[in-house]
Every structure is written in structure tokens, then in C-alpha cells.
Design a protein around this motif. Structure first.
Motif, mmCIF file in Angstrom:
data_model
loop_
_atom_site.group_PDB
_atom_site.id
_atom_site.type_symbol
_atom_site.label_atom_id
_atom_site.label_comp_id
_atom_site.label_asym_id
_atom_site.label_seq_id
_atom_site.Cartn_x
_atom_site.Cartn_y
_atom_site.Cartn_z
ATOM 1 N N PHE A 204 -8.450 43.594 61.201
ATOM 2 C CA PHE A 204 -7.769 44.762 61.776
ATOM 3 C C PHE A 204 -6.566 45.175 60.931
ATOM 4 C CE2 PHE A 204 -6.011 41.045 64.061
ATOM 5 C CZ PHE A 204 -4.665 41.177 63.756
ATOM 6 N N ASN A 205 -6.201 44.356 59.937
ATOM 7 C CA ASN A 205 -5.102 44.711 59.043
ATOM 8 C C ASN A 205 -5.590 45.308 57.717
ATOM 9 O OD1 ASN A 205 -2.553 44.365 60.218
ATOM 10 N ND2 ASN A 205 -2.757 42.142 60.119
ATOM 11 N N ASP A 206 -6.899 45.482 57.588
ATOM 12 C CA ASP A 206 -7.455 46.115 56.394
ATOM 13 C C ASP A 206 -7.358 47.630 56.588
ATOM 14 O OD1 ASP A 206 -9.291 47.386 54.547
ATOM 15 O OD2 ASP A 206 -10.092 45.391 54.142
ATOM 16 N N GLU A 207 -6.472 48.269 55.832
ATOM 17 C CA GLU A 207 -6.208 49.694 56.022
ATOM 18 C C GLU A 207 -7.431 50.553 55.755
ATOM 19 O OE1 GLU A 207 -3.036 53.130 54.483
ATOM 20 O OE2 GLU A 207 -2.878 51.046 53.784
ATOM 21 N N VAL A 208 -8.119 50.282 54.642
ATOM 22 C CA VAL A 208 -9.269 51.102 54.258
ATOM 23 C C VAL A 208 -10.401 50.951 55.274
ATOM 24 C CG1 VAL A 208 -11.037 51.476 52.496
ATOM 25 C CG2 VAL A 208 -8.660 51.012 51.816
ATOM 26 N N GLU A 209 -10.706 49.715 55.633
ATOM 27 C CA GLU A 209 -11.807 49.448 56.561
ATOM 28 C C GLU A 209 -11.512 50.018 57.947
ATOM 29 O OE1 GLU A 209 -14.557 45.607 57.851
ATOM 30 O OE2 GLU A 209 -12.428 45.320 57.407
ATOM 31 N N SER A 210 -10.274 49.846 58.404
ATOM 32 C CA SER A 210 -9.894 50.341 59.729
ATOM 33 C C SER A 210 -9.968 51.857 59.791
ATOM 34 C CB SER A 210 -8.479 49.870 60.072
ATOM 35 O OG SER A 210 -8.415 48.464 60.143
ATOM 36 N N LYS A 211 -9.469 52.505 58.751
ATOM 37 C CA LYS A 211 -9.498 53.970 58.716
ATOM 38 C C LYS A 211 -10.923 54.486 58.692
ATOM 39 C CE LYS A 211 -7.280 57.840 56.353
ATOM 40 N NZ LYS A 211 -6.334 58.219 55.268
ATOM 41 N N GLN A 212 -11.784 53.806 57.952
ATOM 42 C CA GLN A 212 -13.176 54.238 57.847
ATOM 43 C C GLN A 212 -13.885 54.111 59.195
ATOM 44 O OE1 GLN A 212 -14.661 55.741 55.129
ATOM 45 N NE2 GLN A 212 -16.197 56.160 56.709
ATOM 46 N N LEU A 213 -13.604 53.032 59.925
ATOM 47 C CA LEU A 213 -14.245 52.853 61.233
ATOM 48 C C LEU A 213 -13.892 54.003 62.170
ATOM 49 C CD1 LEU A 213 -15.841 51.289 63.363
ATOM 50 C CD2 LEU A 213 -13.745 50.000 63.871
ATOM 51 N N ILE A 214 -12.610 54.363 62.219
ATOM 52 C CA ILE A 214 -12.198 55.456 63.093
ATOM 53 C C ILE A 214 -12.851 56.758 62.641
ATOM 54 C CG2 ILE A 214 -10.240 56.742 63.997
ATOM 55 C CD1 ILE A 214 -10.491 53.804 64.944
ATOM 56 N N LYS A 215 -12.944 56.970 61.322
ATOM 57 C CA LYS A 215 -13.603 58.177 60.805
ATOM 58 C C LYS A 215 -15.086 58.185 61.159
ATOM 59 C CE LYS A 215 -12.620 59.958 56.829
ATOM 60 N NZ LYS A 215 -12.429 60.159 55.371
ATOM 61 N N ASP A 216 -15.705 57.008 61.255
ATOM 62 C CA ASP A 216 -17.115 56.921 61.644
ATOM 63 C C ASP A 216 -17.305 57.211 63.132
ATOM 64 O OD1 ASP A 216 -17.991 56.291 59.081
ATOM 65 O OD2 ASP A 216 -17.806 54.129 59.392
ATOM 66 N N LEU A 217 -16.348 56.796 63.944
ATOM 67 C CA LEU A 217 -16.481 56.971 65.396
ATOM 68 C C LEU A 217 -16.293 58.428 65.822
ATOM 69 C CD1 LEU A 217 -14.532 53.848 66.767
ATOM 70 C CD2 LEU A 217 -17.008 54.175 66.637
ATOM 71 N N LEU A 218 -15.403 59.141 65.138
ATOM 72 C CA LEU A 218 -15.102 60.520 65.538
ATOM 73 C C LEU A 218 -16.336 61.427 65.529
ATOM 74 C CD1 LEU A 218 -11.615 60.954 63.855
ATOM 75 C CD2 LEU A 218 -12.100 61.156 66.292
ATOM 76 N N PRO A 219 -17.107 61.484 64.435
ATOM 77 C CA PRO A 219 -18.311 62.331 64.484
ATOM 78 C C PRO A 219 -19.363 61.813 65.449
ATOM 79 C CG PRO A 219 -18.221 61.095 62.414
ATOM 80 C CD PRO A 219 -16.899 60.908 63.097
ATOM 81 N N LEU A 220 -19.419 60.497 65.648
ATOM 82 C CA LEU A 220 -20.354 59.948 66.634
ATOM 83 C C LEU A 220 -20.072 60.526 68.014
ATOM 84 C CD1 LEU A 220 -20.979 56.104 66.100
ATOM 85 C CD2 LEU A 220 -22.676 57.933 66.259
ATOM 86 N N ALA A 221 -18.789 60.581 68.371
ATOM 87 C CA ALA A 221 -18.394 61.126 69.669
ATOM 88 C C ALA A 221 -18.639 62.625 69.727
ATOM 89 C CB ALA A 221 -16.927 60.801 69.941
ATOM 90 N N GLN A 222 -18.221 63.336 68.679
ATOM 91 C CA GLN A 222 -18.317 64.794 68.689
ATOM 92 C C GLN A 222 -19.759 65.281 68.624
ATOM 93 O OE1 GLN A 222 -15.959 66.684 65.674
ATOM 94 N NE2 GLN A 222 -16.331 68.734 66.441
ATOM 95 N N ASP A 223 -20.535 64.720 67.712
ATOM 96 C CA ASP A 223 -21.906 65.190 67.529
ATOM 97 C C ASP A 223 -22.797 64.876 68.727
ATOM 98 O OD1 ASP A 223 -21.048 65.995 65.054
ATOM 99 O OD2 ASP A 223 -22.009 64.368 63.944
ATOM 100 N N ASN A 224 -22.444 63.839 69.483
ATOM 101 C CA ASN A 224 -23.264 63.437 70.630
ATOM 102 C C ASN A 224 -22.617 63.757 71.972
ATOM 103 O OD1 ASN A 224 -25.643 61.756 69.368
ATOM 104 N ND2 ASN A 224 -23.787 61.116 68.278
ATOM 105 N N ASN A 225 -21.461 64.459 71.927
ATOM 106 C CA ASN A 225 -20.768 64.908 73.135
ATOM 107 C C ASN A 225 -20.551 63.765 74.132
ATOM 108 O OD1 ASN A 225 -19.465 66.828 74.747
ATOM 109 N ND2 ASN A 225 -21.325 67.199 75.939
ATOM 110 N N CYS A 226 -20.087 62.639 73.617
ATOM 111 C CA CYS A 226 -19.801 61.508 74.493
ATOM 112 C C CYS A 226 -18.358 61.047 74.291
ATOM 113 C CB CYS A 226 -20.769 60.348 74.248
ATOM 114 S SG CYS A 226 -20.679 59.632 72.586
ATOM 115 N N ALA A 227 -17.801 60.464 75.320
ATOM 116 C CA ALA A 227 -16.466 59.871 75.219
ATOM 117 C C ALA A 227 -16.628 58.419 74.795
ATOM 118 C CB ALA A 227 -15.737 59.953 76.563
ATOM 119 N N ILE A 228 -16.009 58.052 73.680
ATOM 120 C CA ILE A 228 -16.068 56.667 73.202
ATOM 121 C C ILE A 228 -14.722 56.012 73.487
ATOM 122 C CG2 ILE A 228 -16.365 55.156 71.207
ATOM 123 C CD1 ILE A 228 -18.201 57.192 69.971
ATOM 124 N N VAL A 229 -14.740 55.006 74.349
ATOM 125 C CA VAL A 229 -13.520 54.338 74.799
ATOM 126 C C VAL A 229 -13.433 52.971 74.121
ATOM 127 C CG1 VAL A 229 -12.192 53.538 76.784
ATOM 128 C CG2 VAL A 229 -13.712 55.529 77.014
#
Length: 395
Positions: A204-229
Motif C-alpha cells: 500500500f506504500n507503492d505509489e505507482v502500483e497504488s495509483k494504477q489500482l485506483i485508475k483501474d477501478l474508476l473506469p470499472l465503476a463508470q463503464d458498468n454504472n456500479c458503485a465500488i465501495v
């Protein structure tokens, strides 16, 4: 005049043919060169690509955007209802270890399935829910469904048809995001709960990996119209309520809503409040386990706890003020005793006032007030404007 031979005529025709081929080849080369010259350069192609992105992402006054749809709402003690967990976006639930985050998720899950429970209400009819548990054993993961059944009274047919719950504690980190993508693609959920998003990264302290995960989750939520908690622990320090590491920082920045679970001091009451929200903050709500281990509402208990805490706080503040007043009073008495003792045991009030001002730098009005207070308390005695220290009766 001699006539040309057949060979000579053939050579002339052959030469004419070769000349035509050469001319055709030259024209083809010219065409190719012309097309190459007219082709945009790599730099121009990149500029055009960027212009296209800017055009697609521009928001104008006449841009039509879809209405925001929410998964849940909470009605506060004041009767006002606030929606939260908008679909098409990511959200966060944070807490200290063992502070009730999974219990809070059970209540949200129950509200979605039942339609309403405690202060929560579902805003989706027959929602489809994916629940990834990356932290608990299979037995504890199954308790999620059992506790939801206790709260709602719903049968297994209803729960299993709407909830896809997965125990993923033993699954390798590299497989978690692909599994999530597949579950969302196949099940088309309205809400996704990830209890333990930290397991999706190696650190969780890896800046590149952490940022990429959040960037991966955003389109998953938007493209599928779901709330990811996403659920993530806060830092260990009691006073630090930030989510852990770079993962927590990026999640806080991008999440539309961040809820925090905290246990009320000296009780088993779990309170869920909003620490960050892009729009209106939802009201806080409280839960606890009842005598039969069923999760119950604890909003009244929270209110009583808060009232008691406020009373205790006020009492401590008053005690601190009184201690400060007593300390100042004793200091005033020491000043008065010192001056009167040096004056031989008695002193004119005006002289006492002047010497007090000289020693302490306080103004005459303040000193007069101190002298009056000492006289009223029986510590000093004034007789015809002559002041002495009161004698303490023998015991």
C-alpha cells in the motif's frame, strides 16, 4: 530510298514499349512520393489524437450528462434524508482494526436487500451485489449472509439470487483485479463491496502500483454504472484517521464518499460517519450487537453516550476553571501576605494597592478587585481602611 528491315521496326517498337514502362514507373513513384508528403507526421498525428481527447472530455454549458443515481440514503435524527454511494464512482469505508467496518457493511447489504433497515434505505429495486472479502476465513465470510438473514428475515433464495459473496483470503494478489473485472462483466452488479482493498496491491506504500489500482477501478465503476465501495484501515495512531499509505491517499482523492467507522468510547456502539464527501455529507448512524448477537440500531444509545460525554466534558472544564481560579486566589493571597508582613503586620489600603501594582504590574482596578475578593473570603480584614491578615482560629 531503302526500306527499314523488320528487325529495325521491332527494335523501335520495343524501345517505345520500354519508354512507356519507364514513364509509368516514374508516375507511380511520383504518386507514392506525393502521398508520403501529404501524410501527417507522427507529431501531427499525436497532436490530432490529443485534440480528439480534449474534444471528448470538454464540458460545455449545453453538455448533457446522465443524472446521478445513488445506491443508499440515510435519514438523520433531524428527519433529513441524504443520498450516498453514487453509482458509476468509487467510494471508501475506513476504520481502525476491529472497529466495526464489516459490521457496517452487513447493515448496508441488509438495507439494499430489504429496502430499508434502521436509518438506511435502498434506492435500487432488486439490486445485484458483488461482495469480495479478502480478509476473513470462509466461516467468517459466511457469517455476513447469516447476519443479514437475521436482520432482514429474508430467505436464502432471495439472498443468493442477489448477492455474489466471495471468500478470497487465499487468492494471490495478482488474480484479484482480473477476478473483479470478470465478476462485474458477468454479474452486472449495481454495488460492489471490497472488504480489504489493500490485498489488491503488493504494497500500500507503492505509489505507482497504488495509483494504477485506483485508475483501474474508476473506469470499472463508470463503464458498468456500479458503485465500488473499497474498505481500508486507517493508520495505527489513535489520532490519525487517514487511510494507510499511498493507496489510502489516492483512494481519498478519488472517492466520491468516504465513511468512517468508530466505536464510541467505553461502549460497543459502532458509529458510521462521513469524513469526506464530494456533495452533501450523509448523516451519521449507529449500530451494535444485541443480546442474541443480532445487529440492532444504536442511534438512541449514541445520543445518550454523547450527552453523557458532553456533561463529563463540561464538568471537567468547570473543574479546571475552578482549579485555575483557586490557584490565582492563592497567588493573590501570597502577594498580599508578603506586602503586609513587610509593612509590620498592617497597612493602609491605598498603600497596599500601590505596592501590589508596583510588584505585579497589574493595574489598580484589577488589584482592587483582588483585595476585595480576599476580604470577602475572610482572608484579609479591613478596619478603617487599615488591612491586616485574618488570624486563623486555633484548633
Amino acid at each position: 530510298m531503302e526500306t527499314a528491315s523488320n528487325n529495325e521496326i521491332g527494335n523501335v517498337q520495343q524501345n517505345n514499349s520500354l519508354s512507356g514502362q519507364v514513364n509509368n514507373q516514374a508516375q507511380t513513384v511520383n504518386d507514392i512520393v506525393g502521398e508520403a508528403v501529404n501524410q501527417p507526421s507522427a507529431e501531427e498525428q499525436e497532436k490530432e489524437r490529443l485534440r480528439q481527447i480534449l474534444e471528448e472530455t470538454r464540458i460545455r454549458t449545453d453538455t448533457e450528462v446522465p443524472e446521478e443515481n445513488y445506491a443508499l440514503s440515510v435519514t438523520g435524527m433531524d428527519g433529513n434524508e441524504t443520498k450516498f454511494f453514487v453509482r458509476g464512482d468509487i467510494h471508501a469505508v475506513k476504520a481502525k482494526a476491529k472497529a466495526g467496518k464489516t459490521t457496517a457493511l452487513k447493515v448496508m447489504l441488509a438495507a439494499l436487500l430489504e429496502g430499508a433497515i434502521f436509518l438506511l434505505k435502498s434506492l435500487i429495486e432488486k439490486p445485484r451485489i458483488v461482495f469480495f472479502d479478502t480478509e476473513q476465513s470462509r466461516a467468517d465470510t459466511k457469517l455476513i449472509l447469516q447476519d443479514v438473514a437475521k436482520m432482514t428475515g429474508l430467505g436464502s433464495d432471495v439472498i443468493d439470487s442477489q448477492v455474489s459473496l466471495h471468500s478470497l483470503r487465499r487468492i494471490d494478489q495478482e488474480q484479484l483485479l482480473p477476478l473483479l473485472r470478470q465478476a462485474i462483466e458477468d454479474l452486472k452488479p449495481d454495488v460492489v463491496f471490497i472488504d480489504g482493498i489493500v490485498e489488491f496491491v503488493a504494497s500500500f506504500n507503492d505509489e505507482v502500483e497504488s495509483k494504477q489500482l485506483i485508475k483501474d477501478l474508476l473506469p470499472l465503476a463508470q463503464d458498468n454504472n456500479c458503485a465500488i465501495v473499497c474498505v481500508l484501515h486507517t493508520n495505527k495512531s489513535d489520532d490519525d484517521h487517514n487511510m494507510r499509505g499511498h493507496l489510502g491517499s489516492f483512494l481519498t482523492q478519488k472517492a466520491a464518499t468516504v465513511l468512517e467507522c468508530k466505536k464510541e468510547k467505553g461502549s460497543s456502539v459502532i458509529t458510521v460517519s462521513c469524513s469526506e464527501a464530494r456533495h452533501k455529507e450523509p448523516a451519521e448512524w449507529s449500530i451494535m450487537f444485541g443480546p442474541d448477537d443480532t445487529i440492532v440500531s444504536a442511534d438512541e444509545q449514541r445520543l445518550q453516550i454523547r450527552l453523557k460525554q458532553e456533561a463529563e466534558k463540561k464538568q471537567k472544564q468547570e473543574a479546571a476553571k475552578e482549579a485555575k481560579r483557586e490557584q490565582a486566589f492563592q497567588q493573590d493571597m501570597r502577594v498580599a501576605q508578603t506586602i503586609i508582613h513587610k509593612a509590620g503586620g498592617s497597612i493602609n489600603r491605598s498603600e497596599l494597592n500601590g505596592l501590589w501594582v508596583e510588584q505585579t504590574g497589574q493595574n489598580r482596578t484589577t488589584v482592587t478587585r483582588h483585595i476585595n475578593a480576599l476580604i470577602e473570603a475572610g482572608k484579609l480584614v479591613e478596619n478603617d481602611k487599615i488591612i491586616t491578615v485574618a488570624t486563623v482560629p486555633a484548633t
